[in-house]
Each structure stands twice: as C-alpha cells, then as structure tokens.
Design an enzyme around this catalytic site. Structure first.
Site, PDB file in Angstrom:
ATOM      1  N   GLN A  98       0.838  -1.195   0.000  1.00  0.00           N
ATOM      2  CA  GLN A  98       0.000   0.000   0.000  1.00  0.00           C
ATOM      3  C   GLN A  98       0.877   1.250   0.000  1.00  0.00           C
ATOM      4  OE1 GLN A  98      -2.195  -0.151   3.732  1.00  0.00           O
ATOM      5  NE2 GLN A  98      -0.390  -0.961   4.770  1.00  0.00           N
TER       6      GLN A  98
ATOM      7  N   TYR B  90     -10.944   8.256  19.213  1.00  0.00           N
ATOM      8  CA  TYR B  90     -11.073   6.981  18.484  1.00  0.00           C
ATOM      9  C   TYR B  90     -10.466   5.842  19.301  1.00  0.00           C
ATOM     10  CZ  TYR B  90     -10.172   3.379  14.968  1.00  0.00           C
ATOM     11  OH  TYR B  90     -10.112   2.186  14.291  1.00  0.00           O
TER      12      TYR B  90
ATOM     13  N   ASP C 167      -0.536   1.993  13.936  1.00  0.00           N
ATOM     14  CA  ASP C 167      -0.123   3.320  14.402  1.00  0.00           C
ATOM     15  C   ASP C 167       0.351   3.295  15.848  1.00  0.00           C
ATOM     16  OD1 ASP C 167      -2.633   3.815  16.171  1.00  0.00           O
ATOM     17  OD2 ASP C 167      -3.477   3.397  14.205  1.00  0.00           O
TER      18      ASP C 167
ATOM     19  N   CYS D 193      -2.696 -11.671  10.149  1.00  0.00           N
ATOM     20  CA  CYS D 193      -3.447 -11.997  11.364  1.00  0.00           C
ATOM     21  C   CYS D 193      -4.253 -13.296  11.239  1.00  0.00           C
ATOM     22  CB  CYS D 193      -4.373 -10.845  11.736  1.00  0.00           C
ATOM     23  SG  CYS D 193      -5.711 -10.552  10.577  1.00  0.00           S
TER      24      CYS D 193
ATOM     25  N   ASP E  93      -8.728  -3.560  14.902  1.00  0.00           N
ATOM     26  CA  ASP E  93      -8.431  -2.226  14.352  1.00  0.00           C
ATOM     27  C   ASP E  93      -7.785  -2.362  12.978  1.00  0.00           C
ATOM     28  OD1 ASP E  93      -8.422   0.611  14.569  1.00  0.00           O
ATOM     29  OD2 ASP E  93      -6.280   0.561  15.006  1.00  0.00           O
TER      30      ASP E  93
ATOM     31  N   TYR F  15     -11.575  12.701  11.275  1.00  0.00           N
ATOM     32  CA  TYR F  15     -12.452  12.056  10.309  1.00  0.00           C
ATOM     33  C   TYR F  15     -13.558  13.014   9.852  1.00  0.00           C
ATOM     34  CZ  TYR F  15     -10.516   7.543  11.845  1.00  0.00           C
ATOM     35  OH  TYR F  15      -9.692   6.499  12.149  1.00  0.00           O
TER      36      TYR F  15
ATOM     37  N   GLU G 193     -16.518  12.998  10.785  1.00  0.00           N
ATOM     38  CA  GLU G 193     -17.726  12.202  10.638  1.00  0.00           C
ATOM     39  C   GLU G 193     -17.834  11.270  11.860  1.00  0.00           C
ATOM     40  OE1 GLU G 193     -17.558   9.448   7.331  1.00  0.00           O
ATOM     41  OE2 GLU G 193     -15.388   9.473   7.393  1.00  0.00           O
TER      42      GLU G 193
END
Length: 351
Positions: free
Chosen positions: A138, A167, A191, A248, A268, A347, A349
């Site tokens: 990515q 969050y 993160d 995972c 997450d 975000y 939102e």
C-alpha cells in the site's frame, strides 16, 4: 446562483457576455434547446471559465486559472464580483441564493483533499508531507495538519491523526474496561495508539498482530506519530507486550488450535484489508472470517471491540451497521452486543 424563477438562458448569456469579453477571452457557446446553455471563455494564458445556464433557474460559473499567484487570485475575485453584481442587477431581487466556493488547488505539491466514507470531500489544512512511501502492499502517507497534527493515510484512507485519542479510547471501551492483569489481542493497530494506551493500564500481556503484515507502517509511525504511539513501537517486545509482523489470519488460526484465549480482542484492521490469499478476496468474507476466528480465541466472558463508519446513507456502511447483528447470530456461540457513536476529530464524521 439559484433563482426564484425560470431563467431566460439567452438573456442571461447576453447579460454576462461583456464581462468575459472585457478580459479578452474567446467564447464558445453550446445550446441544448430545453436543457440550457454552456458557454466557455478561454484566455491566452490558459485560464478559462465555464458558464452553465439551466432553464429551471440555476446558473453556474466555474473558473480555472493557470497559477495560484496573488495577482491571478485577485483577477479571479474581481471577475466573480462583476458577475455577481451583474446578476443581481439583471434579476432585481429574484436570486434565492448565491454561493461562492473557495478555490480548489489542483496538482499541488501537497494534497489537501481527502474523501470521507459518506462521499464528502474534506479539505484539510495540510502544510507538509512528512512521510510518503510505497510498501509492497500500500501507499503510506503521514501529512501534517495545523489543526490535527500528523495524519496517517493508507492508500488514500485517513486512518488516524494525533488529535484522535477519542477513536482510541472508544475502541478500547471508552474507559469502562479494567485491563489490569488481562490478556489482550490487537488486530491491526499499526499506528501504535491502542497499544500505547493499553500498556499504561498494566495488562498481563498485549499481543498486537500488525499492521496487516506491513512493517513500513510501523516504521513510519514510530518516527512521525510519537504523540500517538509514544515509545511502544521502538521495540517489538516490551515488559507486557509483543508486536507480531504477520498476517493476522494464520495467527488467529494458530491461537485457536493451541487453545490460547484472550480477555479482549480489539479489531483495528484497515477498512479495506490487504489480501494475501484467495480466502480473503471478498471484503465481507474477510470481515466474517476475522469475527469468527476472534470468537474462537475470546474467553467466554471476554469482549470484542471493532469500528465502522456511521454513514447511514452509504449502502456498504449502512449494510454493516444494520446487518452486523445478523452476522453475530451466525456465530457458533451466542453473543451479546452494543454500539456507541463517537465523533473522531480528523475524520469529520461519526464512527
């Protein structure tokens, strides 16, 4: 311009033509009979304007200039002021609404525009590209915002900013859980925010399988997201935690086979998973697989936390919220569940 009456397209065109002609702009007009007019005006320096007149009473003016110099911006503002003044004179109070949007900078060195899950375009006050690398899986960006601090963006998806403790607290149970002496499994969380906050609460052991087998996310965050992760990503093992850079799914299957159980499982993982095998080709199948495997390593009185955008008008998210209970009913064991809505600062939102 939104009008209180239908528009005489030809009359509007003739009223506004002189403004563009004064700028030395070349005009091209398209007429679609009952569908109004489109006039384009082109300047020698490459700047141009589109004038779209709809018969039902909507007049749109779009201008694009070659550069973002102060003089160019002033010229654009002056032209728009003249258009607005002429429209008000022409329609004598029959304008219902005038809306002028700020300029969008296209092709800038710093990309300030990012979409939300519910289809809105958000302009962030980004002033610096802190980190921009492509991993084998990515694109990883960390951009600095004056308001939100550094923001982690994975393949165009805003993941977390230094401002977003809300969050992290929500996906940990909003301060209602006692992690002291508990076994915790974090899926994703590259993160380091969740790991950093849980380690403070004296758990027995936290295992983080992150982040979707992408070491470069951790490398970027431990250097540029330290307000979020502290020092927990500096080493893959600590006194009460370990970080596994693995896919995972095999890890969950291995733990289930070994009979290893956790008091908490926190999912997450990114909104769009990185696919590493055929069984993960469907996002929904992937999410159901993660949920099922998580239940197999969760103690009978354990808790599982995850997140989703609260976008009631966007079908995939609406489906997830409305039918998540259906997915839970298909599990091999009965479960109880609840949800909480949280506003995440960067975000813009609800989640």
């Amino acid at each position: 311009f939104s009008l209180n009456l239908t528009a005489d397209c030809n009359a509007v065109l003739k009223a506004l033509q002189p403004i563009f002609q004064e700028q030395g702009m070349t005009e091209t007009v398209h007429n679609w009979e009952d569908h109004g007019y489109l006039a384009t005006y082109i300047k020698k320096n490459g700047s141009f304007a589109n004038l779209r007149i709809h018969p039902h009473g909507l007049v749109l003016v779009d201008l694009q200039s070659y550069n973002d110099h102060t003089k160019e911006r002033e010229e654009v503002d002056q032209l728009l002021n003249k258009v607005e003044e002429r429209m008000r004179e022409f329609f004598h109070g029959n304008i219902k609404r005038v809306k002028r949007l700020p300029a969008i900078l296209r092709g800038g060195v710093i990309d300030r525009y990012w979409p939300t899950a519910d289809g809105r375009l958000v302009e962030y006050d980004i002033d610096e590209v802190v980190y921009d690398e492509d991993s084998p899986f990515q694109n990883i960006k960390i951009l600095h915002s004056k308001q939100f601090g550094n923001i982690l963006i994975l393949s165009g998806d805003v993941n977390l900013a230094e401002s977003d403790l809300a969050y992290t607290q929500a996906i940990m149970g909003s301060g209602k859980e006692d992690y002291t002496g508990k076994e915790v499994l974090i899926l994703g969380g590259g993160d380091g925010g969740i790991l950093y906050e849980i380690v403070k609460l004296k758990p027995k052991m936290v295992t983080m399988v992150a982040p979707n087998i992408d070491q470069m996310v951790i490398d970027g965050c431990k250097k540029y997201m330290r307000k979020t992760c502290g020092d927990v990503l500096d080493n893959l093992k600590g006194e009460c935690y370990q970080v596994l850079i693995e896919d995972c799914i095999p890890v969950l299957k291995r733990y289930a086979k070994e009979g290893r159980m956790f008091d908490y499982v926190i999912n997450d993982l990114t909104a769009v998973p990185i696919s590493t095998s055929p069984e993960e080709d469907s996002t929904w199948e992937f999410l159901r697989l993660i949920l099922d495997l998580s239940m197999k390593v969760l103690k009978q009185d354990g808790k599982y936390f995850t997140q989703v955008s609260e976008c009631k008008d966007i079908l995939p998210y609406m489906y997830c919220i409305l039918h998540f209970s259906e997915q839970l009913s298909r599990l091999y064991c009965p479960v109880e569940f609840s949800k909480e809505t949280v506003c995440v600062p960067s975000y813009m939102e609800l989640y």
